[in-house]
Design an enzyme around this catalytic site. Structure first.
Site, PDB file in Angstrom:
ATOM      1  CG  PHE A  67     116.812  47.744  47.032  1.00 53.85           C
ATOM      2  CD1 PHE A  67     116.983  46.693  46.342  1.00 53.85           C
ATOM      3  CD2 PHE A  67     117.938  49.099  46.857  1.00 53.85           C
ATOM      4  CE1 PHE A  67     117.659  46.086  45.232  1.00 53.85           C
ATOM      5  CE2 PHE A  67     118.634  48.089  45.410  1.00 53.85           C
ATOM      6  CZ  PHE A  67     118.303  47.169  44.745  1.00 53.85           C
ATOM      7  CG  ASP A 101     114.115  46.834  58.993  1.00 55.72           C
ATOM      8  OD1 ASP A 101     115.140  46.379  58.164  1.00 55.72           O
ATOM      9  OD2 ASP A 101     113.129  47.916  59.076  1.00 55.72           O
ATOM     10  CE  LYS A 102     111.110  54.510  63.596  1.00 58.23           C
ATOM     11  NZ  LYS A 102     112.836  55.625  63.707  1.00 58.23           N
ATOM     12  CG  ASP A 144     114.248  53.911  66.497  1.00 57.21           C
ATOM     13  OD1 ASP A 144     115.708  53.579  65.683  1.00 57.21           O
ATOM     14  OD2 ASP A 144     113.604  54.340  66.200  1.00 57.21           O
ATOM     15  CB  THR A 167     126.046  56.032  50.291  1.00 58.98           C
ATOM     16  OG1 THR A 167     126.213  56.686  48.280  1.00 58.98           O
ATOM     17  CG2 THR A 167     126.320  56.936  51.047  1.00 58.98           C
ATOM     18  CG  ASP A 168     128.161  57.083  45.045  1.00 56.33           C
ATOM     19  OD1 ASP A 168     127.681  56.902  45.636  1.00 56.33           O
ATOM     20  OD2 ASP A 168     128.701  56.119  43.792  1.00 56.33           O
ATOM     21  CD  GLU A 169     124.252  59.233  46.887  1.00 57.90           C
ATOM     22  OE1 GLU A 169     123.256  60.888  47.357  1.00 57.90           O
ATOM     23  OE2 GLU A 169     123.299  58.601  46.304  1.00 57.90           O
ATOM     24  CE1 TYR A 171     121.978  57.424  52.451  1.00 57.84           C
ATOM     25  CE2 TYR A 171     122.741  58.370  50.203  1.00 57.84           C
ATOM     26  CZ  TYR A 171     121.874  57.325  51.515  1.00 57.84           C
ATOM     27  OH  TYR A 171     122.461  56.178  50.800  1.00 57.84           O
ATOM     28  CB  SER A 172     125.748  62.340  51.276  1.00 60.46           C
ATOM     29  OG  SER A 172     125.427  63.736  50.434  1.00 60.46           O
ATOM     30  CE  LYS A 193     125.103  55.427  54.744  1.00 57.36           C
ATOM     31  NZ  LYS A 193     123.931  54.315  55.604  1.00 57.36           N
ATOM     32  CG  ASN A 208     123.223  49.023  45.403  1.00 59.07           C
ATOM     33  OD1 ASN A 208     123.386  47.563  45.973  1.00 59.07           O
ATOM     34  ND2 ASN A 208     124.272  49.625  45.473  1.00 59.07           N
ATOM     35  CG  ASP A 264     118.417  69.257  38.751  1.00 59.71           C
ATOM     36  OD1 ASP A 264     118.395  67.949  38.743  1.00 59.71           O
ATOM     37  OD2 ASP A 264     119.498  70.055  38.816  1.00 59.71           O
ATOM     38  N   PRO A 299     117.537  69.857  43.931  1.00 60.84           N
ATOM     39  CG  PRO A 299     116.151  70.811  45.907  1.00 60.84           C
ATOM     40  CD  PRO A 299     115.451  69.898  44.810  1.00 60.84           C
TER      41      PRO A 299
HETATM   42  P1  NAD Z   1     116.080  51.121  52.086  1.00 60.53           P
HETATM   43  O1  NAD Z   1     115.940  52.427  52.164  1.00 60.53           O
HETATM   44  O2  NAD Z   1     115.339  50.105  51.481  1.00 60.53           O
HETATM   45  O3  NAD Z   1     115.928  50.088  53.688  1.00 60.53           O
HETATM   46  C1  NAD Z   1     116.432  50.673  54.712  1.00 60.53           C
HETATM   47  C2  NAD Z   1     115.938  50.001  55.761  1.00 60.53           C
HETATM   48  O4  NAD Z   1     116.372  50.413  57.052  1.00 60.53           O
HETATM   49  C3  NAD Z   1     114.292  49.648  55.620  1.00 60.53           C
HETATM   50  O5  NAD Z   1     114.236  47.871  56.023  1.00 60.53           O
HETATM   51  C4  NAD Z   1     114.033  50.881  57.044  1.00 60.53           C
HETATM   52  O6  NAD Z   1     112.658  49.537  57.684  1.00 60.53           O
HETATM   53  C5  NAD Z   1     115.618  50.608  58.265  1.00 60.53           C
HETATM   54  N1  NAD Z   1     115.665  51.231  58.781  1.00 60.53           N
HETATM   55  C6  NAD Z   1     115.195  53.018  58.476  1.00 60.53           C
HETATM   56  N2  NAD Z   1     115.431  52.986  59.799  1.00 60.53           N
HETATM   57  C7  NAD Z   1     116.090  52.650  60.652  1.00 60.53           C
HETATM   58  C8  NAD Z   1     116.168  52.898  62.055  1.00 60.53           C
HETATM   59  N3  NAD Z   1     116.312  53.393  62.571  1.00 60.53           N
HETATM   60  N4  NAD Z   1     115.758  51.273  63.048  1.00 60.53           N
HETATM   61  C9  NAD Z   1     115.846  50.165  62.336  1.00 60.53           C
HETATM   62  N5  NAD Z   1     115.470  49.765  61.151  1.00 60.53           N
HETATM   63  C10 NAD Z   1     115.987  50.577  59.991  1.00 60.53           C
HETATM   64  O7  NAD Z   1     117.456  51.363  51.263  1.00 60.53           O
HETATM   65  P2  NAD Z   1     118.485  50.561  51.065  1.00 60.53           P
HETATM   66  O8  NAD Z   1     118.779  51.163  49.589  1.00 60.53           O
HETATM   67  O9  NAD Z   1     118.585  49.197  50.776  1.00 60.53           O
HETATM   68  O10 NAD Z   1     120.072  50.590  51.244  1.00 60.53           O
HETATM   69  C11 NAD Z   1     120.317  50.118  52.629  1.00 60.53           C
HETATM   70  C12 NAD Z   1     121.907  50.307  53.151  1.00 60.53           C
HETATM   71  O11 NAD Z   1     122.850  50.555  52.009  1.00 60.53           O
HETATM   72  C13 NAD Z   1     122.025  52.242  53.035  1.00 60.53           C
HETATM   73  O12 NAD Z   1     122.669  52.316  54.514  1.00 60.53           O
HETATM   74  C14 NAD Z   1     122.189  52.994  52.440  1.00 60.53           C
HETATM   75  O13 NAD Z   1     122.699  54.376  53.077  1.00 60.53           O
HETATM   76  C15 NAD Z   1     122.975  52.464  51.456  1.00 60.53           C
HETATM   77  N6  NAD Z   1     123.290  52.164  50.044  1.00 60.53           N
HETATM   78  C16 NAD Z   1     122.211  52.568  49.115  1.00 60.53           C
HETATM   79  C17 NAD Z   1     122.678  52.506  47.691  1.00 60.53           C
HETATM   80  C18 NAD Z   1     121.426  52.490  46.864  1.00 60.53           C
HETATM   81  O14 NAD Z   1     121.609  52.194  45.880  1.00 60.53           O
HETATM   82  N7  NAD Z   1     120.525  52.049  47.354  1.00 60.53           N
HETATM   83  C19 NAD Z   1     123.883  52.679  47.226  1.00 60.53           C
HETATM   84  C20 NAD Z   1     125.084  53.073  48.497  1.00 60.53           C
HETATM   85  C21 NAD Z   1     125.229  52.492  49.795  1.00 60.53           C
HETATM   86  P1  TYD Z   2     117.950  58.055  43.009  1.00 68.28           P
HETATM   87  O1  TYD Z   2     117.741  57.042  42.382  1.00 68.28           O
HETATM   88  O2  TYD Z   2     117.321  59.123  43.635  1.00 68.28           O
HETATM   89  O3  TYD Z   2     119.540  57.779  43.105  1.00 68.28           O
HETATM   90  P2  TYD Z   2     120.360  59.415  44.485  1.00 68.28           P
HETATM   91  O4  TYD Z   2     119.551  60.068  43.773  1.00 68.28           O
HETATM   92  O5  TYD Z   2     120.923  58.437  45.981  1.00 68.28           O
HETATM   93  O6  TYD Z   2     121.534  58.378  43.224  1.00 68.28           O
HETATM   94  O7  TYD Z   2     118.482  59.045  41.661  1.00 68.28           O
HETATM   95  C1  TYD Z   2     119.233  58.727  40.797  1.00 68.28           C
HETATM   96  C2  TYD Z   2     119.034  59.610  39.638  1.00 68.28           C
HETATM   97  O8  TYD Z   2     118.267  60.132  38.867  1.00 68.28           O
HETATM   98  C3  TYD Z   2     119.642  60.967  40.451  1.00 68.28           C
HETATM   99  O9  TYD Z   2     120.880  61.961  39.620  1.00 68.28           O
HETATM  100  C4  TYD Z   2     118.200  61.400  40.575  1.00 68.28           C
HETATM  101  C5  TYD Z   2     117.445  60.783  39.184  1.00 68.28           C
HETATM  102  N1  TYD Z   2     115.941  60.732  39.393  1.00 68.28           N
HETATM  103  C6  TYD Z   2     115.503  61.662  38.183  1.00 68.28           C
HETATM  104  O10 TYD Z   2     115.787  62.236  37.598  1.00 68.28           O
HETATM  105  N2  TYD Z   2     113.710  61.418  38.547  1.00 68.28           N
HETATM  106  C7  TYD Z   2     113.793  60.610  39.396  1.00 68.28           C
HETATM  107  O11 TYD Z   2     112.450  60.403  39.412  1.00 68.28           O
HETATM  108  C8  TYD Z   2     114.489  60.167  40.397  1.00 68.28           C
HETATM  109  C9  TYD Z   2     114.266  59.011  41.582  1.00 68.28           C
HETATM  110  C10 TYD Z   2     115.620  60.112  40.431  1.00 68.28           C
END
Ligand code: NAD
Ligand code: TYD
Length: 359
Positions: A12, A35-36, A64, A134-136, A159-160, A163, A189, A295, A297
């Site tokens: 994304f 990208d993998k 990878d 991430t902020d997490e 996850y957090s 990271k 995002n 909810d 966990p």
């Molecule tokens: P995403 O899940 O959409 O994309 C992750 C990409 O990484 C995919 O294209 C996947 O194929 C690739 N990938 C996964 N494992 C791999 C590996 N072992 N080798 C090579 N490629 C691999 O993620 P995103 O939402 O675009 O997030 C991107 C980054 O931003 C992440 O590091 C995430 O922690 C961070 N981030 C995301 C958000 C958010 O809201 N989405 C917010 C803050 C930080």
């Molecule tokens: P998410 O998009 O999974 O991001 P993150 O957990 O990294 O913040 O979830 C955003 C918020 O929405 C989080 O508080 C969990 C909630 N959520 C739901 O209530 N229902 C859903 O189906 C999903 C995917 C998330």
């Protein structure tokens, strides 16, 4: 900067970042998408870029980040001077169900990249490793207060935690070996090309299909929402002007309860694609689909970012306000039916293995 390696460029944020760098900045060099292609990797998300710039300014390497031979040969072959590291397992719910891949990719993968970058650059001037986080990592807030760059780490999901661990490794490589790094910790995002497992795209697509809109717990958990293009411009500002060794928080300064988000998605959809004209809704309104479910966990209650540092030091600011950017996002999902269809029927993965050999 001449040759930028973007890890996770088929995901994304990575795909949005590649498009931003090639089409919206003055950068004239090459972008290598490494990208993998996990379930979250989708080359349809960079197809336009490949068609316009493939083999000239844009290259794709399917590999990878845990594969040190492939990482090293890619750094060498493309004379990489800048790494922007997005690749990760990124979904909290999946990390609860199966943390192993998160440990492998987010921790071991980041470690592999750091090791290979250090070995390849050997102190070369002008090199940069930017780590996207991430902020997490900061944990969960009560009703007041903000995450600052100095807030102690307190990750609470697999996850957090993974990271947070990767952030520590990146800092360790700077302090111990002098690797030129920067780190950004960003809030939630939203925008085009987001995989429909995350809150906003899941709600948009479920609503259009007349499926339940699952809201976890009481729906009052708060996230700080940032339009993806604003994240891209922030990372670019850090690459251009950020100080080596520093961490920058990036946020939307836009706190919303989940239930507010879901209701807003429903009301925008009513205007853009009325439920009364959608046969899947069978006479219901989109908001009738809202369903409170068990909810998550360990569900973090509130995230809110203080991003004064990047604003004051680098002059970055958000360009998009929430309501218009959410509408833009919903319109994007409505008008990109084939991207959505390929994800729904899984053909985005079949198409890749049959027709895409990579460059
Ligand atoms: P995403 O899940 O959409 O994309 C992750 C990409 O990484 C995919 O294209 C996947 O194929 C690739 N990938 C996964 N494992 C791999 C590996 N072992 N080798 C090579 N490629 C691999 O993620 P995103 O939402 O675009 O997030 C991107 C980054 O931003 C992440 O590091 C995430 O922690 C961070 N981030 C995301 C958000 C958010 O809201 N989405 C917010 C803050 C930080
Ligand atoms: P998410 O998009 O999974 O991001 P993150 O957990 O990294 O913040 O979830 C955003 C918020 O929405 C989080 O508080 C969990 C909630 N959520 C739901 O209530 N229902 C859903 O189906 C999903 C995917 C998330």
């Amino acid at each position: 900067m001449k040759n930028i390696l973007v890890t996770g460029g088929a995901g994304f944020i990575g795909s949005n970042f590649i498009r931003y760098v090639i089409e919206e900045t003055s950068f004239k060099g090459r972008v290598i998408n490494y990208d993998k292609l996990t379930y979250a990797g989708n080359l349809n998300s960079v197809r336009d870029i490949d068609e316009k710039y493939g083999g000239k300014r844009y290259f794709f390497v399917k590999a990878d980040i845990c594969d040190s031979k492939k990482v090293s040969s890619t750094l060498q072959n493309f004379k990489i001077d800048t790494i922007v590291h997005f690749a990760a397992e990124s979904h909290v719910d999946r990390s609860i169900l199966g943390p192993e891949e998160f440990i492998k990719t987010n921790i071991n993968g980041t470690f592999t990249l750091l090791k290979c970058a250090l070995n390849f650059w050997k102190g070369a001037k002008g090199a940069r490793f930017h780590h996207v986080s991430t902020d997490e990592v900061y944990g969960s807030l009560g009703p007041r207060g903000y995450f600052y760059e100095t807030t102690p780490y307190d990750p609470r999901s697999p996850y957090s935690s993974s990271k947070a661990s990767s952030d520590h490794l990146v800092r360790a490589y700077h302090h111990t070996y002098g690797l030129p790094v920067t780190i950004s910790n960003c809030s939630n995002n939203y925008g085009p090309y987001q995989f429909p497992e995350k809150l906003i795209p899941l709600m948009i697509l479920n609503a259009l299909d007349g499926k339940p809109l699952p809201v976890y717990g009481d729906g009052k958990n708060v996230r700080d929402w940032l339009y993806v293009r604003d994240h891209c411009s922030a990372v670019w500002a850090i690459l251009k002007k950020g100080r080596i060794g520093e961490t920058y928080n990036i946020g939307g300064e836009c706190e919303k309860k989940n239930i507010e988000i879901v209701k807003t998605v429903c009301s925008i959809l009513e205007k853009e694609s009325p439920s009364s004209e959608n046969p899947s809704l069978k006479g219901k309104k989109y908001s009738d689909l809202i369903t409170f479910v068990k909810d998550r966990p360990g569900h973090d209650r509130r995230y809110a970012i203080n991003c004064d540092k990047i604003k004051e030091e680098l002059g970055w600011k958000q360009s998009f306000d929430f309501n218009s950017a959410l509408r833009k996002t919903i319109k994007w999902y409505l008008s990109n039916e084939s991207w959505v269809k390929d994800i729904k029927d899984g053909s985005y993965r079949k198409w890749l293995s049959k027709n895409y050999s990579g460059r």
